[in-house]
Design an enzyme around this catalytic site. Sequence first.
Site, PDB file in Angstrom:
ATOM      1  N   ASN A   9     -65.547  -8.323 117.632  1.00  0.00           N
ATOM      2  CA  ASN A   9     -66.132  -9.581 118.153  1.00  0.00           C
ATOM      3  C   ASN A   9     -65.271  -9.969 119.284  1.00  0.00           C
ATOM      4  O   ASN A   9     -65.836 -10.625 120.064  1.00  0.00           O
ATOM      5  CB  ASN A   9     -66.127 -10.652 117.074  1.00  0.00           C
ATOM      6  CG  ASN A   9     -67.157 -10.464 115.874  1.00  0.00           C
ATOM      7  OD1 ASN A   9     -68.301 -10.408 116.320  1.00  0.00           O
ATOM      8  ND2 ASN A   9     -66.661 -10.405 114.597  1.00  0.00           N
ATOM      9  N   TYR A  86     -75.828  -1.088  99.606  1.00  0.00           N
ATOM     10  CA  TYR A  86     -76.269  -2.263 100.428  1.00  0.00           C
ATOM     11  C   TYR A  86     -77.576  -2.373 100.792  1.00  0.00           C
ATOM     12  O   TYR A  86     -78.373  -1.509 100.983  1.00  0.00           O
ATOM     13  CB  TYR A  86     -75.297  -2.565 101.711  1.00  0.00           C
ATOM     14  CG  TYR A  86     -75.002  -3.831 102.203  1.00  0.00           C
ATOM     15  CD1 TYR A  86     -74.275  -4.657 101.747  1.00  0.00           C
ATOM     16  CD2 TYR A  86     -75.603  -4.399 103.227  1.00  0.00           C
ATOM     17  CE1 TYR A  86     -73.783  -5.656 102.099  1.00  0.00           C
ATOM     18  CE2 TYR A  86     -75.315  -5.372 103.759  1.00  0.00           C
ATOM     19  CZ  TYR A  86     -74.232  -6.393 103.165  1.00  0.00           C
ATOM     20  OH  TYR A  86     -73.844  -7.579 103.884  1.00  0.00           O
ATOM     21  N   ASP A  95     -68.111  -1.675 111.135  1.00  0.00           N
ATOM     22  CA  ASP A  95     -66.638  -1.827 110.785  1.00  0.00           C
ATOM     23  C   ASP A  95     -66.702  -1.763 109.278  1.00  0.00           C
ATOM     24  O   ASP A  95     -65.502  -1.248 108.780  1.00  0.00           O
ATOM     25  CB  ASP A  95     -66.051  -2.911 111.734  1.00  0.00           C
ATOM     26  CG  ASP A  95     -66.628  -4.452 111.326  1.00  0.00           C
ATOM     27  OD1 ASP A  95     -67.734  -4.409 110.917  1.00  0.00           O
ATOM     28  OD2 ASP A  95     -65.861  -5.476 111.604  1.00  0.00           O
ATOM     29  N   ARG A  96     -67.335  -2.735 108.549  1.00  0.00           N
ATOM     30  CA  ARG A  96     -67.296  -2.725 107.181  1.00  0.00           C
ATOM     31  C   ARG A  96     -67.532  -1.210 106.403  1.00  0.00           C
ATOM     32  O   ARG A  96     -66.766  -1.076 105.613  1.00  0.00           O
ATOM     33  CB  ARG A  96     -68.181  -3.769 106.552  1.00  0.00           C
ATOM     34  CG  ARG A  96     -67.897  -5.197 107.030  1.00  0.00           C
ATOM     35  CD  ARG A  96     -68.765  -6.284 106.663  1.00  0.00           C
ATOM     36  NE  ARG A  96     -69.080  -6.138 105.219  1.00  0.00           N
ATOM     37  CZ  ARG A  96     -70.098  -6.762 104.418  1.00  0.00           C
ATOM     38  NH1 ARG A  96     -71.248  -7.523 104.922  1.00  0.00           N
ATOM     39  NH2 ARG A  96     -70.026  -6.639 103.101  1.00  0.00           N
TER      40      ARG A  96
END
Length: 246
Positions: A9, A86, A95-96
Amino acid sequence: MNLVVDIGNTLIKLGVMNRGECVAERSVEQLVPATLDELFACGPIGAAIVSSTRGEVSQIVAMLRARLGRVVEFTPATRVPIDNAYLTPETLGRDRLAAAVGAATLFPGRNVLVVDFGTAVTFDLVTADGTFRGGCISPGLRTRFRALHDYTARLPMCGPTGCEGLVGRSTREAVELGVVNSLTFEIEGYITRMGEKFDDLCVIFTGGDAKRFAKRIKNTIFANRNLVFCGLDRILEFHASEEHLP
């Protein structure tokens, strides 16, 4: 060697990986050819992977493809070496998922809780069977400081300090302690609850404030600020092995 690019970000983070180890890294607000020149001077880089939380990455991918024969753009369609439970993989931050792959690579066969400190703090679980189970997203340290300043009339803009008290004796100290302590207690709560549900839980801190909070929290914590790099490197190697399957 591989080049991994993690577009967050706030910053663009780049790392040169050699057999799973980061041998050089840079963090920049904008990627320019000179930065790539510095990294490519480290040795023969054969491939690159680009991951972004911002969306469009075509310009950076084009810059790398002008130098390399193989550049992988990490998208929701990119296969990874762990299972993903998920429910909305298209909305999952790259990134996660990369950090989850890194955790499974470093601690195979264990339940791992990854706490990643950035603009947001994420708590993500990888179970011992090599499955990303999901997690939680919470405001990051500096985001909390910024919110108190921006959404109140008189609270000052503050930042983290080394103080570990519980009672602030000035407004500035009250904000500093309140923000850092609240995040500390939040993390401790997640670790405790997760530890009750999952045996032999390994906890990894990564991101900019990983070392700060690893010192404050009285648990067995592994701090690895290059966990996302490790995961991206593993995904790139996995992608290469799949390309050679019959």
